[in-house]
Design a protein around this motif. Sequence first.
Motif, PDB file in Angstrom:
ATOM      1  N   GLU A 217       0.839  -1.210   0.000  1.00  0.00           N
ATOM      2  CA  GLU A 217       0.000   0.000   0.000  1.00  0.00           C
ATOM      3  C   GLU A 217       0.875   1.262   0.000  1.00  0.00           C
ATOM      4  OE1 GLU A 217      -3.485   0.119   2.699  1.00  0.00           O
ATOM      5  OE2 GLU A 217      -2.630   2.002   3.398  1.00  0.00           O
ATOM      6  N   ALA A 221       0.550   4.015  -2.839  1.00  0.00           N
ATOM      7  CA  ALA A 221       0.145   5.358  -2.409  1.00  0.00           C
ATOM      8  C   ALA A 221       1.010   6.444  -3.049  1.00  0.00           C
ATOM      9  CB  ALA A 221       0.199   5.453  -0.895  1.00  0.00           C
ATOM     10  N   PHE A 224      -1.392   6.727  -5.983  1.00  0.00           N
ATOM     11  CA  PHE A 224      -2.787   6.964  -5.632  1.00  0.00           C
ATOM     12  C   PHE A 224      -2.883   7.224  -4.125  1.00  0.00           C
ATOM     13  CE2 PHE A 224      -2.651   4.150  -9.313  1.00  0.00           C
ATOM     14  CZ  PHE A 224      -3.322   4.938 -10.232  1.00  0.00           C
ATOM     15  N   CYS A 227      -5.061   5.443  -1.221  1.00  0.00           N
ATOM     16  CA  CYS A 227      -5.559   4.127  -1.641  1.00  0.00           C
ATOM     17  C   CYS A 227      -5.363   3.143  -0.483  1.00  0.00           C
ATOM     18  CB  CYS A 227      -4.819   3.635  -2.874  1.00  0.00           C
ATOM     19  SG  CYS A 227      -3.113   3.160  -2.538  1.00  0.00           S
ATOM     20  N   THR A 228      -6.045   2.014  -0.550  1.00  0.00           N
ATOM     21  CA  THR A 228      -5.796   0.976   0.459  1.00  0.00           C
ATOM     22  C   THR A 228      -5.515  -0.341  -0.259  1.00  0.00           C
ATOM     23  OG1 THR A 228      -8.138   0.508   0.598  1.00  0.00           O
ATOM     24  CG2 THR A 228      -7.264   1.958   2.282  1.00  0.00           C
ATOM     25  N   LEU A 250      -6.388  -3.766  -4.376  1.00  0.00           N
ATOM     26  CA  LEU A 250      -6.038  -2.345  -4.363  1.00  0.00           C
ATOM     27  C   LEU A 250      -7.335  -1.551  -4.479  1.00  0.00           C
ATOM     28  CD1 LEU A 250      -4.051   0.087  -4.668  1.00  0.00           C
ATOM     29  CD2 LEU A 250      -4.025  -0.410  -7.114  1.00  0.00           C
ATOM     30  N   ASP A 251      -7.701  -0.892  -3.409  1.00  0.00           N
ATOM     31  CA  ASP A 251      -8.982  -0.200  -3.356  1.00  0.00           C
ATOM     32  C   ASP A 251      -8.769   1.293  -3.564  1.00  0.00           C
ATOM     33  OD1 ASP A 251     -11.523   0.609  -2.927  1.00  0.00           O
ATOM     34  OD2 ASP A 251     -11.701  -0.133  -0.875  1.00  0.00           O
ATOM     35  N   LEU A 252      -9.239   1.769  -4.712  1.00  0.00           N
ATOM     36  CA  LEU A 252      -9.127   3.201  -4.997  1.00  0.00           C
ATOM     37  C   LEU A 252     -10.466   3.866  -4.722  1.00  0.00           C
ATOM     38  CD1 LEU A 252      -7.343   2.733  -8.432  1.00  0.00           C
ATOM     39  CD2 LEU A 252      -6.257   3.126  -6.245  1.00  0.00           C
ATOM     40  N   ILE A 255     -11.079   7.269  -3.077  1.00  0.00           N
ATOM     41  CA  ILE A 255     -10.611   8.452  -3.795  1.00  0.00           C
ATOM     42  C   ILE A 255     -11.696   8.936  -4.751  1.00  0.00           C
ATOM     43  CG2 ILE A 255      -8.777   9.339  -5.311  1.00  0.00           C
ATOM     44  CD1 ILE A 255      -7.327   6.640  -4.382  1.00  0.00           C
ATOM     45  N   THR A 330      -7.524  -5.085  -8.648  1.00  0.00           N
ATOM     46  CA  THR A 330      -8.241  -3.869  -8.249  1.00  0.00           C
ATOM     47  C   THR A 330      -9.641  -3.961  -8.848  1.00  0.00           C
ATOM     48  OG1 THR A 330      -8.144  -1.465  -8.132  1.00  0.00           O
ATOM     49  CG2 THR A 330      -7.373  -2.447 -10.195  1.00  0.00           C
TER      50      THR A 330
END
Length: 582
Positions: A217, A221, A224, A227-228, A250-252, A255, A330
């Motif tokens: 992460e 980051a 992004f 992000c997580t 990858l969680d955007l 955002i 993602t």
Amino acid sequence: MAARGVGMLARLPLCAQRGQVLRPTHRLLSCPGPVAADLKREEQSSRNVETGSEDKIPKKKFSEVQKERREQAQRTVLIHCPSKISEKKFLKYLSQHGPISNHFFYESFGLYAVVEFCQKESITSLQNVTRTPSMDTEAAIPFKSRFFNVKMKNPSNQTSEQPCIRCSNHTPPSSKKLSELLCYAESIDDQLNTLLKEFQLTEEDIKLRYLTCSLIEDLAAAYFQDCTVRPFGSSVNSFGKLGCDLDMFLDLGEIGKFNTNKTSGNFLMEFQVKNVSSERIATQKILSVIGECLDHFGPGCVGVQKILNARCPLVRFSHQASGFQCDLTTNNGIALKSSELLYIYGALDSRVRALVFCIRCWARAHSLTSSIPGSWITNFSLTMMVIFFLQRRSPPILPTLDYLKTLAEDKCIIEGHNCTFVSDLNRIKPSGNTETLESLLKEFFEYFGNFAFNKNSINIRQGREQNKPESSPLHIQNPFETSLNISKNVNQSQLQKFVDLARESAWILSQEDKDRPSPSSNRPWGLATLLLPSVVNSVSLAKKKRKKPASERIKNLLESIKSSSPENDTNTNGKRTVSTQA
Ligand code: GTP
Ligand code: MG
């Protein structure tokens, strides 16, 4: 996302080579105040969920466990250490940057320490006194992460009086050890619980998984912000076996979300962004750049492969220091929701995990599952089959997904699919079913050894068999994307192999009462027999030799087809007799 578990008796020596098998060192060092207390409570509680023990402690929600472990990982660093390091001096040195709440060592091509500080700020302080190594022949890319290397200034005066560092173990038991453990168990139920205890992820292994995600992460980051990277799949759904892959998401999402609370006044601000023609292309571009980043700058990330044309695009790599095979995806929120659903099922009744682990180990031992993608059954599909089977018991051991939906606190729609179900485990009533694990295992093999795969689909949403909507040999409805079959890849011959092995295993278990050896004889029995491919195969051969002539078998088969109606496909013995041919 293919499984790479080494959880089978036949292959165990491979992983036994990887390191010393020592008891876990899991020490809570001085960390006064609420953090340490919380940590203890959380560990106690998460172990209850992870082991499925049904006591009076309220079970945590999946999101709560994820949040706490994530926060814990953000306060943690990974340090490669010299093998002769003095643990005491090392901890004292690190404590200059702040109190340490927890630490452990493990071996994976070298000695590593996972050190959890009480506060995040301690990491910044440590980073501030850390230098980028200078090299004679190569050039270092000065990337400052939470993965360090520690060297001893005066090795001679640091090692003498120190006892050997004790390492946490995250490899399964050796084949011999497991065989002994199973032979000495008192019952088949005891054997299933032993298997679960030996193969489930340890507390340290789980921490290392969350830490690895947290380190990735940090890298993501850089592109992004905010992000997580979250673990999903068997690392978090409570069905992970030691050595299983690490699926990352990858969680955007955060955002992209527009937060109206943050805006005031007459204007609306938007980021200037680049547009692409589809969501899929956006996913591919994002993963491509993260893949490059991992390859070029990710400390310990090796063998990076960008698999962007898959149905679910991913970046696969090995995280050398943790030893995990990682799959980063993602735009895959439904998979995270599936993990939560499996976590709930795993926590509802202590028999669920024991049975799933047993079936996963059994399938691996007989090469029904593989680490290579192909036409085999996946662990995910096997887990669905166990859940479905447990929904079919009388009374049911597990509720249907539709029932869990009726208990839901909030509605959840992801990518247009209804993913609503209850998240508070304490709202679900425990089952009144008291069947033993031994009986359930036997029944599982009987049930699927005679399941009408040719016409029926497995559906955990409704908890009942349904007509197959398409002709794949094995049809297991995706619980959220209901038009999809999660086992579309399975071909007829793999399904037939599963059915044959299930039947043989049911037969072996039915002989158990007669054949159980005395504990002193040290002879494999029960589960130990089922997990040895050679035994099941030899039983199969012996049975084949005893088989009636082909003409007689065909005559019997025709008779059984004639006597079985589509509505009720049981014969006079109550056994199902439907053929498995598609
Ligand atoms: P192991 O890695 O084998 O221990 O099990 P796993 O459950 O982690 O399986 P895998 O790594 O193959 O996949 C990770 C997760 O992706 C699963 O737990 C599911 O949530 C999801 N997943 C895997 N296969 C499918 C599929 O065919 N359809 C859908 N919808 N989700 C899947
Ligand atoms: Mg996985």
